[in-house]
Design a protein around this motif. Structure first.
Motif, PDB file in Angstrom:
ATOM      1  N   TYR A 123       0.777  -1.244  -0.103  1.00 40.36           N
ATOM      2  CA  TYR A 123       0.223   0.039  -0.015  1.00 40.36           C
ATOM      3  C   TYR A 123       0.970   1.233  -0.094  1.00 40.36           C
ATOM      4  CZ  TYR A 123      -4.224  -2.550   0.227  1.00 40.36           C
ATOM      5  OH  TYR A 123      -5.492  -3.151  -0.166  1.00 40.36           O
ATOM      6  N   THR A 124       2.061   1.138   0.563  1.00 40.61           N
ATOM      7  CA  THR A 124       2.998   2.308   0.475  1.00 40.61           C
ATOM      8  C   THR A 124       3.152   2.757  -0.927  1.00 40.61           C
ATOM      9  OG1 THR A 124       3.953   1.841   2.464  1.00 40.61           O
ATOM     10  CG2 THR A 124       5.384   3.260   1.195  1.00 40.61           C
ATOM     11  N   TRP A 125       3.500   1.791  -1.753  1.00 41.89           N
ATOM     12  CA  TRP A 125       3.777   1.982  -3.199  1.00 41.89           C
ATOM     13  C   TRP A 125       2.667   1.960  -4.115  1.00 41.89           C
ATOM     14  CZ3 TRP A 125       7.865   4.655  -3.915  1.00 41.89           C
ATOM     15  CH2 TRP A 125       8.989   4.530  -3.340  1.00 41.89           C
ATOM     16  N   VAL A 126       1.851   1.231  -3.704  1.00 43.83           N
ATOM     17  CA  VAL A 126       0.415   1.398  -4.998  1.00 43.83           C
ATOM     18  C   VAL A 126      -0.345   2.596  -4.637  1.00 43.83           C
ATOM     19  CG1 VAL A 126      -1.585   0.228  -5.376  1.00 43.83           C
ATOM     20  CG2 VAL A 126       0.614  -0.965  -5.085  1.00 43.83           C
ATOM     21  N   THR A 127      -0.525   2.874  -3.442  1.00 42.89           N
ATOM     22  CA  THR A 127      -1.605   4.128  -2.977  1.00 42.89           C
ATOM     23  C   THR A 127      -1.004   5.545  -2.569  1.00 42.89           C
ATOM     24  OG1 THR A 127      -2.187   3.064  -0.846  1.00 42.89           O
ATOM     25  CG2 THR A 127      -3.480   2.574  -2.946  1.00 42.89           C
ATOM     26  N   SER A 128      -0.091   5.048  -1.610  1.00 39.37           N
ATOM     27  CA  SER A 128       0.392   6.296  -0.679  1.00 39.37           C
ATOM     28  C   SER A 128       1.253   7.076  -1.632  1.00 39.37           C
ATOM     29  CB  SER A 128       1.023   5.707   0.336  1.00 39.37           C
ATOM     30  OG  SER A 128       0.274   5.070   1.365  1.00 39.37           O
ATOM     31  N   ALA A 129       1.940   6.639  -2.531  1.00 34.57           N
ATOM     32  CA  ALA A 129       3.097   7.527  -3.256  1.00 34.57           C
ATOM     33  C   ALA A 129       2.422   8.488  -4.011  1.00 34.57           C
ATOM     34  CB  ALA A 129       3.902   6.597  -4.013  1.00 34.57           C
ATOM     35  N   ALA A 130       1.240   8.294  -4.801  1.00 31.87           N
ATOM     36  CA  ALA A 130       0.589   9.428  -5.577  1.00 31.87           C
ATOM     37  C   ALA A 130      -0.255  10.233  -4.661  1.00 31.87           C
ATOM     38  CB  ALA A 130      -0.645   8.778  -6.356  1.00 31.87           C
ATOM     39  N   ILE A 131      -0.695   9.812  -3.502  1.00 31.61           N
ATOM     40  CA  ILE A 131      -1.381  10.779  -2.414  1.00 31.61           C
ATOM     41  C   ILE A 131      -0.406  11.593  -1.954  1.00 31.61           C
ATOM     42  CG2 ILE A 131      -2.507  10.964  -0.416  1.00 31.61           C
ATOM     43  CD1 ILE A 131      -3.863   8.236  -0.972  1.00 31.61           C
ATOM     44  N   TYR A 132       0.785  10.989  -1.614  1.00 31.92           N
ATOM     45  CA  TYR A 132       1.972  12.105  -0.977  1.00 31.92           C
ATOM     46  C   TYR A 132       2.324  13.083  -1.972  1.00 31.92           C
ATOM     47  CZ  TYR A 132       6.808  13.098   0.363  1.00 31.92           C
ATOM     48  OH  TYR A 132       7.950  13.766   0.460  1.00 31.92           O
ATOM     49  N   ALA A 133       2.545  12.539  -3.117  1.00 31.42           N
ATOM     50  CA  ALA A 133       2.954  13.393  -4.378  1.00 31.42           C
ATOM     51  C   ALA A 133       1.848  14.830  -4.585  1.00 31.42           C
ATOM     52  CB  ALA A 133       3.209  13.004  -5.684  1.00 31.42           C
ATOM     53  N   ILE A 134       0.594  14.699  -4.470  1.00 28.12           N
ATOM     54  CA  ILE A 134      -0.381  15.526  -4.626  1.00 28.12           C
ATOM     55  C   ILE A 134      -0.362  16.180  -3.453  1.00 28.12           C
ATOM     56  CG2 ILE A 134      -2.834  15.882  -4.954  1.00 28.12           C
ATOM     57  CD1 ILE A 134      -2.941  13.170  -6.861  1.00 28.12           C
ATOM     58  N   SER A 135      -0.706  15.622  -2.227  1.00 27.73           N
ATOM     59  CA  SER A 135      -0.959  16.369  -1.170  1.00 27.73           C
ATOM     60  C   SER A 135       0.510  17.168  -0.358  1.00 27.73           C
ATOM     61  CB  SER A 135      -1.656  15.727   0.025  1.00 27.73           C
ATOM     62  OG  SER A 135      -0.679  14.387   0.305  1.00 27.73           O
ATOM     63  N   ALA A 136       1.538  16.574  -0.499  1.00 32.31           N
ATOM     64  CA  ALA A 136       2.676  17.029   0.267  1.00 32.31           C
ATOM     65  C   ALA A 136       3.652  17.767  -0.666  1.00 32.31           C
ATOM     66  CB  ALA A 136       3.325  16.026   0.896  1.00 32.31           C
ATOM     67  N   LYS A 137       3.819  17.300  -1.948  1.00 35.38           N
ATOM     68  CA  LYS A 137       4.559  17.876  -2.891  1.00 35.38           C
ATOM     69  C   LYS A 137       3.837  18.850  -3.923  1.00 35.38           C
ATOM     70  CE  LYS A 137       8.313  16.190  -1.248  1.00 35.38           C
ATOM     71  NZ  LYS A 137       9.316  17.196  -0.569  1.00 35.38           N
ATOM     72  N   HIS A 138       2.734  18.662  -3.896  1.00 30.04           N
ATOM     73  CA  HIS A 138       1.779  19.845  -4.739  1.00 30.04           C
ATOM     74  C   HIS A 138       1.996  19.395  -6.150  1.00 30.04           C
ATOM     75  CE1 HIS A 138       1.165  21.589  -0.917  1.00 30.04           C
ATOM     76  NE2 HIS A 138       2.460  22.140  -0.786  1.00 30.04           N
ATOM     77  N   MET A 139       2.167  18.064  -6.509  1.00 29.78           N
ATOM     78  CA  MET A 139       2.170  17.667  -7.885  1.00 29.78           C
ATOM     79  C   MET A 139       0.796  17.827  -8.442  1.00 29.78           C
ATOM     80  SD  MET A 139       3.394  14.048  -9.382  1.00 29.78           S
ATOM     81  CE  MET A 139       5.028  14.007  -8.758  1.00 29.78           C
ATOM     82  N   ASP A 140       0.585  18.151  -9.687  1.00 32.46           N
ATOM     83  CA  ASP A 140      -0.771  18.353 -10.262  1.00 32.46           C
ATOM     84  C   ASP A 140      -1.421  16.892 -10.439  1.00 32.46           C
ATOM     85  OD1 ASP A 140      -2.419  19.590 -12.368  1.00 32.46           O
ATOM     86  OD2 ASP A 140      -2.071  17.722 -13.436  1.00 32.46           O
ATOM     87  N   ALA A 141      -2.497  16.951  -9.940  1.00 39.97           N
ATOM     88  CA  ALA A 141      -3.326  15.511  -9.584  1.00 39.97           C
ATOM     89  C   ALA A 141      -3.203  14.705 -11.075  1.00 39.97           C
ATOM     90  CB  ALA A 141      -4.772  15.846  -9.328  1.00 39.97           C
ATOM     91  N   HIS A 142      -3.447  15.357 -12.514  1.00 33.28           N
ATOM     92  CA  HIS A 142      -3.611  14.845 -13.437  1.00 33.28           C
ATOM     93  C   HIS A 142      -2.260  14.022 -13.749  1.00 33.28           C
ATOM     94  CE1 HIS A 142      -4.324  13.282 -17.578  1.00 33.28           C
ATOM     95  NE2 HIS A 142      -3.382  14.301 -17.803  1.00 33.28           N
ATOM     96  N   ASP A 143      -1.381  14.778 -13.525  1.00 33.60           N
ATOM     97  CA  ASP A 143       0.168  14.418 -13.884  1.00 33.60           C
ATOM     98  C   ASP A 143       0.428  13.108 -13.001  1.00 33.60           C
ATOM     99  OD1 ASP A 143       0.594  15.858 -15.819  1.00 33.60           O
ATOM    100  OD2 ASP A 143       1.537  17.555 -14.637  1.00 33.60           O
ATOM    101  N   ALA A 144       0.246  13.120 -11.825  1.00 33.46           N
ATOM    102  CA  ALA A 144       0.488  12.304 -10.498  1.00 33.46           C
ATOM    103  C   ALA A 144      -0.335  10.839 -11.120  1.00 33.46           C
ATOM    104  CB  ALA A 144       0.081  12.712  -9.294  1.00 33.46           C
ATOM    105  N   PHE A 145      -1.592  11.088 -11.270  1.00 39.60           N
ATOM    106  CA  PHE A 145      -2.488   9.892 -11.730  1.00 39.60           C
ATOM    107  C   PHE A 145      -1.752   9.133 -12.970  1.00 39.60           C
ATOM    108  CE2 PHE A 145      -6.168  11.830  -9.398  1.00 39.60           C
ATOM    109  CZ  PHE A 145      -5.896  11.067  -8.233  1.00 39.60           C
ATOM    110  N   THR A 146      -1.388  10.057 -13.935  1.00 41.21           N
ATOM    111  CA  THR A 146      -1.003   9.344 -15.147  1.00 41.21           C
ATOM    112  C   THR A 146       0.510   8.647 -14.836  1.00 41.21           C
ATOM    113  OG1 THR A 146      -1.961  11.248 -16.456  1.00 41.21           O
ATOM    114  CG2 THR A 146      -0.141  10.109 -17.399  1.00 41.21           C
ATOM    115  N   MET A 147       1.306   9.327 -14.168  1.00 51.46           N
ATOM    116  CA  MET A 147       2.692   8.844 -13.868  1.00 51.46           C
ATOM    117  C   MET A 147       2.715   7.239 -12.788  1.00 51.46           C
ATOM    118  SD  MET A 147       4.692  10.534 -15.286  1.00 51.46           S
ATOM    119  CE  MET A 147       3.741  10.962 -16.415  1.00 51.46           C
TER     120      MET A 147
END
Length: 434
Positions: A261-285
């Motif tokens: 779960y750290t690598w499947v789900t938490s990584a993208a949530i962290y990128a969006i909420s903590a690092k302010h990555m664009d949500a669309h870009d984060a989901f695509t990556m």
């Protein structure tokens, strides 16, 4: 015992090709599992929108944590589902459980799709979401318990690792499709539309597609029957051994589910909420990284048929322990950083999930398999998988995020110690395990 089929795991040997009915059952089980995991995972990838729709959004961090808390609550319903459905699978067979859990998951997903917003009914929206997730959790516990045992039992012993990879190919595909669905929605819908109604679409779609999965599963073979060799030949385990082997499963699953779960789900949530990555870009990556993961699964599953499950499992747990700090620290607002880190992390995860059903089924006799899975595996998933996203988000929100990585390393190392005690039953007919 009233088992339902003419065939069992003992009928498929290392020297014979599996009958067509087993191939069809593998496909039906996998596609149904895919849809269940789509329904389960879409909650996490849509959590940012659910937080705004079904919780008090005056404090965005609080509403997100509330959404993840409900996510964790669903996990805590899994042991109950695992215990109940594990007993049913042992008594009536795996097929009955795989049909029942599909119905429950579809109902819960459709309920989430139609819950009125927090603005319309207040805290009742949050309560309805909690109820739906509890139903999903119970169904998911039963599905996981039965499907792990089922696929391992119908597989040819010499290719049990390869066949077992189908379980997590369907799990990964369900998660990938859920992520892709959200990526597509965020690309075509405005932020306001996503917040108002767009996030509900995948829940409705998943619920209706369950009807197709039920149709596929209707003719699956049963994997055990009343004259199973394991029911007749082997002496029962004493309670002390049941507890000892169950605790090994719990410890193993703690490491497996936390790293997953750290690598499947938490990584993208962290990128969006903590690092302010664009949500669309984060989901695509994240989608691309999960495709790489899916490609790796059958290759590693087949590798485990030659090396044994212990070696591939240790590569995963210890490899993630060594790389978690440098990989997690690499994530920034740049999309490529999530692609690189999540791809590496997920390939390491594949070394454990690529043969997981085979690995744990080879440690437990048929008579106890679903009962032990239902309790100990589900309990570990609840405590360590269900809390992973919440702990990660909370610790990073208070600038203590590195503690999560330390926690993961400690759990993975302890799980590795449990794996070192495993017997090497690779290729052994499951009815011969005692």
């Amino acid at each position: 015992m009233a088992y339902l089929s003419e065939t069992s795991s003992s009928s498929v040997t290392a020297d014979t090709a599996p009958p067509p009915s087993h191939w069809r059952s593998l496909i039906a089980s996998s596609l149904g599992n895919l849809l269940e995991w789509f329904d389960w995972t879409v909650y996490t990838v849509a959590s940012v929108y659910i937080a705004g729709a079904l919780f008090d959004n005056t404090n965005k961090t609080s509403s997100l944590l509330g959404t993840l808390a409900v996510f964790a609550a669903g996990f805590f319903a899994r042991p109950l589902g695992g215990i109940v459905f594990g007993a049913v699978a042992n008594r009536l067979g795996r097929r009955a459980v795989l049909l029942s859990t599909m119905l429950l998951m579809a109902f819960a997903s459709l309920l989430i799709a139609v819950i009125p917003s927090y603005g319309a009914i207040g805290s009742w929206a949050s309560a309805a979401l909690l109820a739906a997730r509890l139903v999903q959790g119970a169904a998911h516990g039963g599905e996981t318990t039965a499907s792990y045992a089922y696929v391992a039992e119908i597989a040819p012993p010499a290719r049990r690792g390869l066949w077992s990879s189908a379980v997590f190919i369907s799990v990964g595909a369900g998660s990938l499709i859920a992520t892709f669905f959200l990526a597509a929605l965020t690309a075509f819908l405005s932020t306001d539309a996503m917040q108002q109604w767009g996030w509900r679409v995948p829940f409705a779609a998943g619920g209706f597609l369950a009807i197709f999965a039920l149709w596929l599963r209707r003719n699956m073979v049963e994997s055990i029957h009343e004259d199973s060799a394991a029911q007749l030949r082997h002496a029962p385990w004493p309670r002390t051994k049941l507890l000892r082997e169950g605790l090994k499963l719990f410890i193993y699953e703690a490491g497996s589910t936390l790293t997953y779960y750290t690598w499947v789900t938490s990584a993208a949530i962290y990128a969006i909420s903590a690092k302010h990555m664009d949500a669309h870009d984060a989901f695509t990556m994240s989608c691309i990284a999960q495709v790489i993961y899916l490609i790796a699964l059958p290759l590693i599953g087949r590798l485990s048929d030659f090396t044994g499950r212990k070696i591939t499992t240790l590569i995963s747990l210890l490899g993630i322990s060594v790389t978690i700090f440098p990989l997690w620290n690499l994530i920034s607002s740049a999309p490529w950083t999530l692609l690189v880190t999540q791809s590496v992390g997920l390939v390491l995860v594949a070394f454990i999930t690529g043969s997981k059903p085979a690995a744990i089924s080879e440690q437990v006799p048929t008579r106890y398999r679903t009962r032990l899975f239902g309790f100990f595996i589900s309990l570990a998933v609840a405590f360590f998988g269900g809390t992973a996203s919440y702990l990660n988000a909370w610790l990073y929100s208070i600038d203590k995020g590195q503690l999560f990585n330390v926690y993961l390393i400690v759990v993975a190392v302890i799980a590795s110690c449990a794996v070192l005690t495993w017997k090497n039953n690779t290729g052994v007919p499951l009815d011969d395990i005692e």
